[in-house]
Design a protein around this motif. Structure first.
Motif, PDB file in Angstrom:
ATOM      1  N   GLU A 129       6.947  45.812  31.399  1.00 17.38           N
ATOM      2  CA  GLU A 129       6.237  45.645  30.129  1.00 17.38           C
ATOM      3  C   GLU A 129       7.129  46.140  29.010  1.00 17.38           C
ATOM      4  OE1 GLU A 129       6.220  49.748  30.333  1.00 17.38           O
ATOM      5  OE2 GLU A 129       5.654  48.483  31.998  1.00 17.38           O
ATOM      6  N   GLU A 130       7.130  45.410  27.918  1.00 20.49           N
ATOM      7  CA  GLU A 130       7.878  45.815  26.747  1.00 20.49           C
ATOM      8  C   GLU A 130       6.894  46.320  25.706  1.00 20.49           C
ATOM      9  OE1 GLU A 130      10.673  43.027  25.184  1.00 20.49           O
ATOM     10  OE2 GLU A 130      11.340  42.418  27.181  1.00 20.49           O
ATOM     11  N   TYR A 131       7.388  47.166  24.834  1.00 16.13           N
ATOM     12  CA  TYR A 131       6.534  47.713  23.780  1.00 16.13           C
ATOM     13  C   TYR A 131       5.942  46.588  22.947  1.00 16.13           C
ATOM     14  CZ  TYR A 131       5.026  50.518  19.813  1.00 16.13           C
ATOM     15  OH  TYR A 131       4.277  51.105  18.828  1.00 16.13           O
ATOM     16  N   ASP A 132       4.649  46.666  22.702  1.00 20.07           N
ATOM     17  CA  ASP A 132       3.927  45.623  21.986  1.00 20.07           C
ATOM     18  C   ASP A 132       3.629  45.969  20.528  1.00 20.07           C
ATOM     19  OD1 ASP A 132       2.062  47.607  22.366  1.00 20.07           O
ATOM     20  OD2 ASP A 132       0.705  46.402  23.600  1.00 20.07           O
ATOM     21  N   GLY A 133       4.229  47.050  20.038  1.00 24.36           N
ATOM     22  CA  GLY A 133       4.022  47.423  18.641  1.00 24.36           C
ATOM     23  C   GLY A 133       2.761  48.223  18.384  1.00 24.36           C
ATOM     24  N   LYS A 134       2.035  48.616  19.431  1.00 25.99           N
ATOM     25  CA  LYS A 134       0.768  49.345  19.272  1.00 25.99           C
ATOM     26  C   LYS A 134       0.960  50.820  19.664  1.00 25.99           C
ATOM     27  CE  LYS A 134      -1.837  45.200  20.365  1.00 25.99           C
ATOM     28  NZ  LYS A 134      -2.640  44.535  21.388  1.00 25.99           N
ATOM     29  N   PRO A 169      13.449  53.726  18.991  1.00 26.02           N
ATOM     30  CA  PRO A 169      11.995  53.530  18.935  1.00 26.02           C
ATOM     31  C   PRO A 169      11.390  53.332  20.335  1.00 26.02           C
ATOM     32  CG  PRO A 169      13.112  51.495  18.338  1.00 26.02           C
ATOM     33  CD  PRO A 169      14.187  52.530  18.546  1.00 26.02           C
ATOM     34  N   PRO A 170      10.051  53.173  20.404  1.00 29.51           N
ATOM     35  CA  PRO A 170       9.377  53.006  21.696  1.00 29.51           C
ATOM     36  C   PRO A 170       9.929  51.844  22.521  1.00 29.51           C
ATOM     37  CG  PRO A 170       7.771  53.378  19.960  1.00 29.51           C
ATOM     38  CD  PRO A 170       9.101  53.161  19.289  1.00 29.51           C
ATOM     39  N   GLU A 171       9.820  51.991  23.837  1.00 29.78           N
ATOM     40  CA  GLU A 171      10.338  50.995  24.775  1.00 29.78           C
ATOM     41  C   GLU A 171       9.231  50.351  25.609  1.00 29.78           C
ATOM     42  OE1 GLU A 171      13.357  48.911  27.043  1.00 29.78           O
ATOM     43  OE2 GLU A 171      13.317  49.807  25.073  1.00 29.78           O
ATOM     44  N   HIS A 172       8.163  51.107  25.907  1.00 25.13           N
ATOM     45  CA  HIS A 172       7.107  50.641  26.808  1.00 25.13           C
ATOM     46  C   HIS A 172       5.759  50.579  26.096  1.00 25.13           C
ATOM     47  CE1 HIS A 172       9.857  51.067  30.150  1.00 25.13           C
ATOM     48  NE2 HIS A 172      10.169  52.273  29.692  1.00 25.13           N
ATOM     49  N   GLN A 173       4.837  49.810  26.652  1.00 25.03           N
ATOM     50  CA  GLN A 173       3.484  49.778  26.112  1.00 25.03           C
ATOM     51  C   GLN A 173       2.844  51.158  26.266  1.00 25.03           C
ATOM     52  OE1 GLN A 173       1.232  46.589  27.889  1.00 25.03           O
ATOM     53  NE2 GLN A 173       2.726  45.063  27.294  1.00 25.03           N
ATOM     54  N   ASP A 174       2.036  51.526  25.299  1.00 26.12           N
ATOM     55  CA  ASP A 174       1.392  52.840  25.281  1.00 26.12           C
ATOM     56  C   ASP A 174       0.470  53.037  26.486  1.00 26.12           C
ATOM     57  OD1 ASP A 174       0.888  55.356  24.061  1.00 26.12           O
ATOM     58  OD2 ASP A 174      -1.034  54.591  23.340  1.00 26.12           O
ATOM     59  N   LYS A 175       0.490  54.249  27.016  1.00 25.71           N
ATOM     60  CA  LYS A 175      -0.409  54.709  28.094  1.00 25.71           C
ATOM     61  C   LYS A 175      -0.206  53.998  29.431  1.00 25.71           C
ATOM     62  CE  LYS A 175      -2.396  57.685  25.434  1.00 25.71           C
ATOM     63  NZ  LYS A 175      -1.883  59.028  25.453  1.00 25.71           N
ATOM     64  N   VAL A 176       0.853  53.227  29.582  1.00 24.78           N
ATOM     65  CA  VAL A 176       1.096  52.527  30.842  1.00 24.78           C
ATOM     66  C   VAL A 176       1.580  53.527  31.891  1.00 24.78           C
ATOM     67  CG1 VAL A 176       2.599  50.858  31.997  1.00 24.78           C
ATOM     68  CG2 VAL A 176       1.526  50.277  29.834  1.00 24.78           C
ATOM     69  N   VAL A 177       1.033  53.398  33.091  1.00 21.29           N
ATOM     70  CA  VAL A 177       1.439  54.227  34.220  1.00 21.29           C
ATOM     71  C   VAL A 177       1.947  53.302  35.323  1.00 21.29           C
ATOM     72  CG1 VAL A 177       0.667  55.845  36.005  1.00 21.29           C
ATOM     73  CG2 VAL A 177      -0.256  56.018  33.676  1.00 21.29           C
ATOM     74  N   ARG A 178       3.126  53.595  35.840  1.00 21.75           N
ATOM     75  CA  ARG A 178       3.674  52.887  36.995  1.00 21.75           C
ATOM     76  C   ARG A 178       3.879  53.958  38.071  1.00 21.75           C
ATOM     77  NH1 ARG A 178       1.764  48.976  34.831  1.00 21.75           N
ATOM     78  NH2 ARG A 178       2.974  47.389  33.770  1.00 21.75           N
ATOM     79  N   HIS A 179       3.077  53.862  39.131  1.00 15.92           N
ATOM     80  CA  HIS A 179       3.090  54.892  40.162  1.00 15.92           C
ATOM     81  C   HIS A 179       4.407  54.947  40.916  1.00 15.92           C
ATOM     82  CE1 HIS A 179      -1.076  55.671  39.348  1.00 15.92           C
ATOM     83  NE2 HIS A 179      -1.377  54.398  39.538  1.00 15.92           N
ATOM     84  N   THR A 180       5.036  53.795  41.114  1.00 18.37           N
ATOM     85  CA  THR A 180       6.294  53.740  41.862  1.00 18.37           C
ATOM     86  C   THR A 180       7.304  52.877  41.105  1.00 18.37           C
ATOM     87  OG1 THR A 180       5.696  51.754  43.103  1.00 18.37           O
ATOM     88  CG2 THR A 180       5.023  53.882  44.068  1.00 18.37           C
ATOM     89  N   LYS A 181       8.553  52.984  41.519  1.00 18.42           N
ATOM     90  CA  LYS A 181       9.579  52.132  40.923  1.00 18.42           C
ATOM     91  C   LYS A 181       9.283  50.671  41.241  1.00 18.42           C
ATOM     92  CE  LYS A 181      14.498  51.210  40.698  1.00 18.42           C
ATOM     93  NZ  LYS A 181      15.844  51.570  41.146  1.00 18.42           N
ATOM     94  N   ALA A 182       8.784  50.404  42.456  1.00 20.06           N
ATOM     95  CA  ALA A 182       8.437  49.027  42.834  1.00 20.06           C
ATOM     96  C   ALA A 182       7.371  48.474  41.887  1.00 20.06           C
ATOM     97  CB  ALA A 182       7.948  48.973  44.280  1.00 20.06           C
ATOM     98  N   ASP A 183       6.380  49.297  41.524  1.00 19.08           N
ATOM     99  CA  ASP A 183       5.352  48.872  40.554  1.00 19.08           C
ATOM    100  C   ASP A 183       5.994  48.521  39.213  1.00 19.08           C
ATOM    101  OD1 ASP A 183       3.341  49.381  42.408  1.00 19.08           O
ATOM    102  OD2 ASP A 183       2.762  51.310  41.509  1.00 19.08           O
ATOM    103  N   ALA A 184       6.929  49.368  38.780  1.00 20.35           N
ATOM    104  CA  ALA A 184       7.588  49.146  37.487  1.00 20.35           C
ATOM    105  C   ALA A 184       8.394  47.847  37.499  1.00 20.35           C
ATOM    106  CB  ALA A 184       8.491  50.333  37.147  1.00 20.35           C
TER     107      ALA A 184
END
Length: 184
Positions: A176-181, A156-171
């Motif tokens: 963020e973990e999936y919030d069920g949405k 199943p999903p792993e991350h929150q929907d529509k999240v963008v992390r520009h770099t690995k450092a940002d990530a």
């Protein structure tokens, strides 16, 4: 092939005609608009309302190749999630284990390696890899010059929907973990 396509189109048209009749499922907005126009109380109605879903369609090869972000969540369903990734030369995702998530990778550009429980798999354009839940894994860009572009499907999903992390450092800074949405 044309005959099969015609049969599919005919079936689609029959389904479309059948939902135009009285016994059909309606959207919530159709339901309320109908009752407003009739001036009726619909609080005890037996009409089933549903939220129609659009799904997601894209030229994944094109979208993956143009993606410049480390991680970009495109679409999240109830049971799976589509994510674009871009690893710079020499960069890696980092060793991880998803206890309850299977993960599929498809590589569209560059060269790299996927390591699953110490087994190395060389990857390049066109290669797909499945990582079963519970497996220790990492994805590495083995090039010193070219980005490794890929998409991955978590189930199943792993991350929150529509999240963008520009770099690995940002990530790493903002995990963020999936919030069920889901997306819809």
């Amino acid at each position: 092939m044309p005959n099969k396509l015609n049969r599919i189109l005919e079936k689609s048209n029959k389904i479309e005609k059948s939902i135009k009749g009285k016994n059909r499922t309606v959207t919530e907005s159709e339901f309320h608009a109908h009752h407003r126009s009739k001036g009726t109380d619909h609080s005890h109605s037996h009409v089933k309302t549903v939220r129609l879903k659009k799904g997601f369609a894209a030229d994944l090869e094109k979208e993956t190749k143009k993606n410049a972000d480390f991680r970009r969540v495109l679409y999240t369903g109830k049971f799976s999630q589509l994510v674009l990734m871009n690893l710079k030369p020499g960069e890696e995702i980092g060793v991880e284990v998803h206890g309850t998530v299977d993960q599929f990778f498809r590589f569209e550009e560059g060269e790299g390696m996927v390591i699953i429980d110490n087994v190395e798999h060389r990857v390049r354009d066109g290669i797909g890899v499945v990582v079963p839940s519970g497996a220790r894994h990492n994805v590495l860009n083995t090039s010193s010059k070219t980005n490794l572009k890929l998409y991955t499907i978590y189930s199943p999903p792993e991350h929150q929907d529509k999240v963008v992390r520009h770099t690995k450092a940002d990530a790493l800074k903002k995990p963020e973990e999936y919030d069920g949405k889901p997306t819809e």
